[in-house]
Scaffold this active site. Structure first.
Site, mmCIF file in Angstrom:
data_model
loop_
_atom_site.group_PDB
_atom_site.id
_atom_site.type_symbol
_atom_site.label_atom_id
_atom_site.label_comp_id
_atom_site.label_asym_id
_atom_site.label_seq_id
_atom_site.Cartn_x
_atom_site.Cartn_y
_atom_site.Cartn_z
ATOM 1 N N CYS A 112 0.862 -1.178 0.000
ATOM 2 C CA CYS A 112 0.000 0.000 0.000
ATOM 3 C C CYS A 112 0.902 1.232 0.000
ATOM 4 O O CYS A 112 1.509 1.557 1.013
ATOM 5 C CB CYS A 112 -0.920 0.013 1.216
ATOM 6 S SG CYS A 112 -2.011 1.451 1.288
ATOM 7 N N GLU A 160 -3.605 0.835 -6.183
ATOM 8 C CA GLU A 160 -2.626 -0.206 -6.460
ATOM 9 C C GLU A 160 -2.440 -0.288 -7.969
ATOM 10 O O GLU A 160 -3.375 -0.049 -8.739
ATOM 11 C CB GLU A 160 -3.063 -1.551 -5.884
ATOM 12 C CG GLU A 160 -1.979 -2.598 -5.873
ATOM 13 C CD GLU A 160 -0.711 -2.132 -5.165
ATOM 14 O OE1 GLU A 160 0.208 -1.665 -5.876
ATOM 15 O OE2 GLU A 160 -0.647 -2.220 -3.929
#
Length: 336
Positions: A2, A127
């Protein structure tokens, strides 16, 4: 992993969105600590600051450990034992912490064993999927939203009706410069193996705490010991996602365009639909004083996606929940 998030709610709405019940069952909103430092953003990266939840007892030893506070902390954990006067001199990346090694690595073990657990808040996270062409396609990943997500209600409402924040498990620490000065609060986001639905995007994902009881156990370090708390760190399937523009690739870009859904494979700009207006309304009303473009400058898109081969949750019906769209049939879900 992340490495980029969005958190666009204004400080007051963020507090309302984090309402909880304390040990006595009373409905409460966490108090802000250093609220003036919080800056909403559609594009937060490591070394920027972001909002986290933690137990009030970390700041006041006589406080009930079930009480929560909101605090703006810097992303990228600086261990309390770090001896250099400049935290930027830390030689390794601490923006993410792997769940399988967090009790082994000295950067995190000490803080975790002392109960320094926090919940990192975001609208969602970004992402990037590696493409066969060599490029990368960004996705925005978040909790499923109800059709009322666009309705924030009023300040006096008992229950928050707006966007459901993504709640990620984190570890924080407090570092004091060896030569003296202001204490620096920093955090890391715990990561786990990606769940089945998002593994085609990336093999890692943040550890997401789904539900207030799970959040309570993670934060209440006085009642829930470390060895019990770490059992909460698991992948979750309760997330949805959509592709977004590579506009988000640059950390300097901080407008609603970062989270706007796109059509994969679209060769030209698509026309606006009623759902666009709902999304734009939510984005524009979710905060006050944050970086905004004029409505005419914002991206326009359709609510239907041209799907690449991907799991079922990259679907227009889930996005319509986020947009608060009503009266139009949802697209069929794909199966993995």
């Amino acid at each position: 992993m992340c490495g980029r998030t969005a958190c666009s709610l204004a400080a007051d709405n963020l507090r309302r969105a984090c309402a909880y019940r304390d040990r006595r069952g009373r409905r409460r909103q966490p108090d802000w600590v250093r609220e003036e430092r919080y800056q909403p953003s559609y594009n937060k990266g490591p070394q920027s600051s972001g909002p986290v939840l933690l137990s009030r007892r970390h700041l006041h030893q006589d406080a009930d450990s079930s009480e929560r506070v909101l605090m703006d902390m810097r992303w990228g954990l600086v261990p309390s034992w770090f001896k250099n006067d400049d935290p930027s001199k830390l030689q390794f990346n601490t923006s993410n912490c792997r769940s399988d090694t967090m009790l082994k690595k000295t950067s995190y073990k000490g803080a975790l064993l002392k109960g320094k657990r926090c919940v990192v808040l975001a609208d969602g996270f970004y992402e990037w999927q590696q493409q066969q062409s060599g490029g990368k396609q960004p996705y925005f990943i978040y909790f499923p939203q109800t059709k009322d997500a666009v309705d924030e209600g009023t300040e006096g409402d008992e229950e928050w009706k707006g966007w459901r924040l993504l709640t990620m498990a984190g570890i924080f620490d407090c570092w004091e410069p060896p030569s003296g000065g202001e204490m620096l609060y920093t955090y890391t986001i715990i990561t786990v193996d990606a769940s089945k639905d998002v593994s085609f995007i990336h093999h890692r994902m943040p550890a997401i705490l789904d539900g207030d009881e799970t959040i309570r156990k993670w934060l209440d370090f006085a009642e829930v010991p470390t060895q019990e708390a770490v059992k909460l760190i698991q992948p979750t399937e309760n997330i949805v996602f959509h592709p977004v523009s590579t506009f988000v690739n640059s950390i300097r870009n901080n407008t609603p365009e970062c989270v706007a859904p796109i059509e994969l494979g679209a060769k030209k700009e698509v026309k606006a639909t009623p759902s666009n207006k709902v999304l734009l309304g939510w984005l524009k009303n979710s905060q006050e004083g944050s970086p905004q473009k004029k409505e005419n400058d914002l991206p326009k898109w359709k609510s239907q996606f041209i799907h690449s081969p991907s799991p079922k949750k990259t679907s227009a019906d889930i996005l319509q929940q986020w947009l608060g769209k009503q009266g139009e049939p949802a697209a069929k879900k794909h199966k993995a």
